[in-house]
Design a protein around this motif. Structure first.
Motif, PDB file in Angstrom:
ATOM      1  N   ARG A 334       0.807  -1.181   0.014  1.00 49.03           N
ATOM      2  CA  ARG A 334      -0.181   0.030  -0.044  1.00 49.03           C
ATOM      3  C   ARG A 334       0.901   0.917  -0.082  1.00 49.03           C
ATOM      4  O   ARG A 334       0.482   2.078  -0.704  1.00 49.03           O
ATOM      5  CB  ARG A 334      -0.975  -0.033   1.210  1.00 49.03           C
ATOM      6  CG  ARG A 334      -2.187  -1.123   1.069  1.00 49.03           C
ATOM      7  CD  ARG A 334      -2.881  -1.276   2.425  1.00 49.03           C
ATOM      8  NE  ARG A 334      -3.888  -2.109   2.453  1.00 49.03           N
ATOM      9  CZ  ARG A 334      -4.623  -2.717   3.329  1.00 49.03           C
ATOM     10  NH1 ARG A 334      -4.503  -1.874   4.587  1.00 49.03           N
ATOM     11  NH2 ARG A 334      -5.466  -3.613   3.012  1.00 49.03           N
ATOM     12  N   ARG A 335       2.014   1.214   0.928  1.00 48.46           N
ATOM     13  CA  ARG A 335       2.773   2.457   0.838  1.00 48.46           C
ATOM     14  C   ARG A 335       3.314   2.642  -0.572  1.00 48.46           C
ATOM     15  O   ARG A 335       3.550   3.744  -0.984  1.00 48.46           O
ATOM     16  CB  ARG A 335       3.982   2.253   2.018  1.00 48.46           C
ATOM     17  CG  ARG A 335       3.319   2.397   3.325  1.00 48.46           C
ATOM     18  CD  ARG A 335       4.603   2.773   4.240  1.00 48.46           C
ATOM     19  NE  ARG A 335       5.509   1.490   4.407  1.00 48.46           N
ATOM     20  CZ  ARG A 335       5.051   0.343   5.091  1.00 48.46           C
ATOM     21  NH1 ARG A 335       4.058   0.462   6.100  1.00 48.46           N
ATOM     22  NH2 ARG A 335       5.956  -0.608   5.210  1.00 48.46           N
ATOM     23  N   ARG A 336       3.737   1.484  -1.190  1.00 46.61           N
ATOM     24  CA  ARG A 336       4.483   1.520  -2.548  1.00 46.61           C
ATOM     25  C   ARG A 336       3.236   2.297  -3.557  1.00 46.61           C
ATOM     26  O   ARG A 336       3.506   3.170  -4.318  1.00 46.61           O
ATOM     27  CB  ARG A 336       4.794   0.362  -3.151  1.00 46.61           C
ATOM     28  CG  ARG A 336       5.845  -0.020  -2.220  1.00 46.61           C
ATOM     29  CD  ARG A 336       6.768  -1.186  -2.733  1.00 46.61           C
ATOM     30  NE  ARG A 336       7.843  -1.942  -1.852  1.00 46.61           N
ATOM     31  CZ  ARG A 336       9.153  -1.401  -1.834  1.00 46.61           C
ATOM     32  NH1 ARG A 336       9.505  -0.735  -2.974  1.00 46.61           N
ATOM     33  NH2 ARG A 336      10.096  -1.966  -1.249  1.00 46.61           N
ATOM     34  N   GLN A 337       1.829   1.752  -3.442  1.00 44.41           N
ATOM     35  CA  GLN A 337       1.021   2.446  -4.444  1.00 44.41           C
ATOM     36  C   GLN A 337       0.745   3.837  -4.186  1.00 44.41           C
ATOM     37  O   GLN A 337       0.532   4.568  -5.023  1.00 44.41           O
ATOM     38  CB  GLN A 337      -0.394   1.524  -4.326  1.00 44.41           C
ATOM     39  CG  GLN A 337      -0.388   0.037  -4.714  1.00 44.41           C
ATOM     40  CD  GLN A 337      -1.557  -0.687  -4.556  1.00 44.41           C
ATOM     41  OE1 GLN A 337      -2.402  -0.441  -3.529  1.00 44.41           O
ATOM     42  NE2 GLN A 337      -1.737  -1.957  -5.118  1.00 44.41           N
ATOM     43  N   GLN A 338       0.749   4.336  -2.861  1.00 45.92           N
ATOM     44  CA  GLN A 338       0.426   5.641  -2.564  1.00 45.92           C
ATOM     45  C   GLN A 338       1.758   6.278  -3.067  1.00 45.92           C
ATOM     46  O   GLN A 338       1.434   7.525  -3.556  1.00 45.92           O
ATOM     47  CB  GLN A 338       0.584   5.703  -1.165  1.00 45.92           C
ATOM     48  CG  GLN A 338       0.210   7.229  -0.685  1.00 45.92           C
ATOM     49  CD  GLN A 338       0.293   7.333   0.845  1.00 45.92           C
ATOM     50  OE1 GLN A 338       0.021   6.589   1.622  1.00 45.92           O
ATOM     51  NE2 GLN A 338      -0.264   8.744   1.387  1.00 45.92           N
ATOM     52  N   ARG A 339       2.903   5.662  -3.078  1.00 45.60           N
ATOM     53  CA  ARG A 339       4.025   6.641  -3.408  1.00 45.60           C
ATOM     54  C   ARG A 339       3.673   6.552  -5.154  1.00 45.60           C
ATOM     55  O   ARG A 339       4.322   7.743  -5.741  1.00 45.60           O
ATOM     56  CB  ARG A 339       5.284   5.853  -3.299  1.00 45.60           C
ATOM     57  CG  ARG A 339       6.682   6.389  -3.800  1.00 45.60           C
ATOM     58  CD  ARG A 339       6.977   7.910  -3.382  1.00 45.60           C
ATOM     59  NE  ARG A 339       8.106   8.061  -3.821  1.00 45.60           N
ATOM     60  CZ  ARG A 339       8.550   9.486  -3.555  1.00 45.60           C
ATOM     61  NH1 ARG A 339       7.809  10.297  -2.900  1.00 45.60           N
ATOM     62  NH2 ARG A 339       9.966   9.813  -3.955  1.00 45.60           N
ATOM     63  N   VAL A 340       3.293   5.606  -5.664  1.00 44.33           N
ATOM     64  CA  VAL A 340       3.027   5.711  -7.220  1.00 44.33           C
ATOM     65  C   VAL A 340       2.047   6.668  -7.559  1.00 44.33           C
ATOM     66  O   VAL A 340       2.333   7.601  -8.692  1.00 44.33           O
ATOM     67  CB  VAL A 340       2.719   4.419  -7.743  1.00 44.33           C
ATOM     68  CG1 VAL A 340       2.296   4.587  -9.200  1.00 44.33           C
ATOM     69  CG2 VAL A 340       4.037   3.486  -7.620  1.00 44.33           C
ATOM     70  N   ASP A 341       1.150   6.902  -6.754  1.00 49.93           N
ATOM     71  CA  ASP A 341       0.095   7.924  -6.968  1.00 49.93           C
ATOM     72  C   ASP A 341       0.654   9.175  -6.866  1.00 49.93           C
ATOM     73  O   ASP A 341       0.400  10.264  -7.712  1.00 49.93           O
ATOM     74  CB  ASP A 341      -0.982   7.868  -6.079  1.00 49.93           C
ATOM     75  CG  ASP A 341      -1.993   6.192  -6.360  1.00 49.93           C
ATOM     76  OD1 ASP A 341      -1.862   5.907  -7.629  1.00 49.93           O
ATOM     77  OD2 ASP A 341      -2.575   5.809  -5.336  1.00 49.93           O
ATOM     78  N   ASP A 342       1.506   9.459  -5.924  1.00 50.56           N
ATOM     79  CA  ASP A 342       2.084  10.947  -5.684  1.00 50.56           C
ATOM     80  C   ASP A 342       2.964  11.268  -6.894  1.00 50.56           C
ATOM     81  O   ASP A 342       2.924  12.196  -7.323  1.00 50.56           O
ATOM     82  CB  ASP A 342       2.834  10.875  -4.361  1.00 50.56           C
ATOM     83  CG  ASP A 342       3.559  12.113  -3.964  1.00 50.56           C
ATOM     84  OD1 ASP A 342       2.674  13.044  -4.287  1.00 50.56           O
ATOM     85  OD2 ASP A 342       4.576  12.255  -3.511  1.00 50.56           O
ATOM     86  N   LEU A 343       3.865  10.275  -7.046  1.00 48.84           N
ATOM     87  CA  LEU A 343       4.677  10.542  -8.463  1.00 48.84           C
ATOM     88  C   LEU A 343       3.797  10.989  -9.549  1.00 48.84           C
ATOM     89  O   LEU A 343       4.080  11.732 -10.494  1.00 48.84           O
ATOM     90  CB  LEU A 343       5.472   9.251  -8.738  1.00 48.84           C
ATOM     91  CG  LEU A 343       6.508   9.196  -7.406  1.00 48.84           C
ATOM     92  CD1 LEU A 343       7.356   7.965  -7.689  1.00 48.84           C
ATOM     93  CD2 LEU A 343       7.455  10.236  -7.374  1.00 48.84           C
TER      94      LEU A 343
END
Length: 473
Positions: A334-343
């Motif tokens: 989930r943290r990695r998915q959130q990082r992808v959305d932010d980028l």
């Protein structure tokens, strides 16, 4: 009657004493200076044609011709000496003031000065050998020129692909060198330049090998190698010519000449000295050999560390439940998915901002292009051309008017100064029949034909009477 004795036969008696008569004088021989000096020279050269003289050199004077003049002294005595160019070129050392030498030659007379001198054929130092003195002299001279300066030494390549070695192809040096290289670094290429390493031609052949590798660029480093020997055997490596070749080499050079206790000029000039040819092979392969040892050491450490980490991971995994692992992995996902959305959002924002900047630049360039309209610039150029033509026409008209005014003024001045203007006021000019202007009645006679010039026309007449001015009479 007896005949008196001659003076040669009977002593002469005076005052009761006997005296022998004086002998008849011997004829004198008168020498010319040149003949006397030449005769003495011949006697001296026959008596002292080959001898050894020991003494100390002083007042050394090398001449541009190659001859060397010096004085050989011993205590209070001194003897001029000369060493001609041919003999001087064969010396292994350079004579110097204060050097104690043993000289072989002959005694002669220098006829132009009438001076005795020693014509030297051979010199050798007393005590130290000539080769050792030559070595020390050359070493001092090259050191003063900077050929031994550490700042000029070139570093050796850490991982050479090819080594050029200049040595004898038949000696044990090349075999030992190749064996060590194959044992320590089998991938290193060795290129041999065969050369003499002993004798008069050795220095030139070694220098030719250095020039070959610099010219062909087939090697990364050059090794000059030779086994041990006496000072005479190592003499080619004490050559100034070879030292110059080593110093000017663009490739780094290792000198491996003689044993560990042997030192040559080549050792001091080279970029690195190896105690022996075998040591040179080890120096060339040292970097890769050390790396191989280092890699082996690190490999062993890595194996031990991997085993230790594997043991730790096995112990840790045994204490952790599967559910907690799944929860931790889900949180990380989930943290990695959130990082992808932010980028993604940041990328879209930067893209829109870049598009706006490009649109503004396009609009700016379009406006500049419109300001550079060709039709408008042509119209402006036509208007400027018409204005210039009008200015030219006005200038021509003003110039023509000014010229006409000046012409009229000059015409009026000429008319005022013209003799015709004077005639128009009632005056006349009188010429004789030859066309000469008559200014006095003295030049006119009765019956003479004259011409009178009026303002308009001429009158031809004949003089009937001449009246002279009363003042002139």
């Amino acid at each position: 009657m007896s005949t008196p004795s001659s003076p040669q036969q009977k002593p002469e008696r005076q005052l009761g004493l006997s005296f022998e008569s004086a002998p008849s004088p011997v004829a004198r021989r008168i020498w010319k200076v040149g003949d006397l000096v030449s005769d003495v020279r011949l006697h001296v050269e026959r008596a002292y044609g080959d001898l050894w003289v020991e003494g100390e050199i002083s007042n050394l004077r090398p001449a541009p011709s190659g001859h060397i003049y010096f004085t050989l002294k011993d205590g209070e005595a001194q003897l001029p000496a000369v060493l001609f160019r041919k003999q001087a070129s064969l010396l292994r050392f350079r004579p110097a003031d204060g050097l104690h030498v043993l000289v072989r030659g002959k005694i002669s007379i220098y006829e132009q000065r009438g001076q005795m001198q020693l014509v030297a054929e051979f010199l050798e130092p007393v005590g130290a050998g000539s080769l050792q003195i030559a070595f020390e002299q050359l070493k001092q001279r090259l050191e003063a020129r900077g050929l031994f300066d550490p700042a000029s030494k070139k570093p050796l390549p850490a991982f050479p692909h090819c080594v050029g070695i200049v040595t004898s192809p038949t000696g044990a040096v090349i075999r030992d060198f190749v064996n060590i290289v194959n044992r320590r670094h089998a991938g290193l290429h060795v290129l041999l330049y065969p050369a003499l390493v002993q004798g008069e031609a050795a220095a030139a052949e070694v220098a030719a090998g250095i020039a070959y590798f610099n010219r062909s660029r087939t090697a990364d480093v050059i090794v000059i190698a030779r086994g041990g020997g006496s000072l005479e055997d190592l003499a080619p490596f004490n050559s100034e010519f070879l030292a110059e070749s080593i110093f000017h080499s663009e490739l780094p050079i290792i000198s491996a000449v003689g044993h560990e206790t042997d030192f040559t000029i080549a050792d001091f000039v080279a970029d690195l000295r190896a105690p022996t040819p075998s040591a040179a092979a080890e120096l060339v392969t040292s970097a890769l050999h050390n790396i191989a040892d280092r890699v082996y050491t690190l490999d062993q450490r890595l194996v031990r560390a991997a085993r230790y980490r594997l043991m730790q991971a096995t112990n840790t995994f045994g204490r952790v439940r599967v559910e907690s692992i799944l929860i931790r992995e889900r949180d990380q996902l989930r943290r990695r998915q959130q990082r992808v959305d932010d980028l993604t959002l940041r990328l879209e924002s930067q893209w829109r901002a870049r598009c706006r900047r490009l649109a503004d630049q396009l609009q700016h360039f379009s406006a500049r292009l419109l300001r550079q309209d060709v039709v408008a610039r042509t119209r402006l150029a036509g208007e400027r051309l018409a204005s210039l033509e009008a200015r030219i026409v006005r200038a021509q008209r003003d110039h023509l008017r000014s010229f006409r005014d000046r012409q009229g003024a000059i015409t009026r001045q000429l008319a005022a100064l013209s003799p015709l203007a004077v005639l128009s006021r009632g005056y006349a000019l009188v010429y004789d029949d030859r066309g000469v202007l008559i200014k006095d009645t003295e030049n006119i006679t009765e019956g003479q034909s004259i011409v009178t010039r009026l303002a308009r026309g001429r009158i031809r007449s004949r003089v009937s009477h001449v009246e002279k001015d009363s003042q002139g009479s």
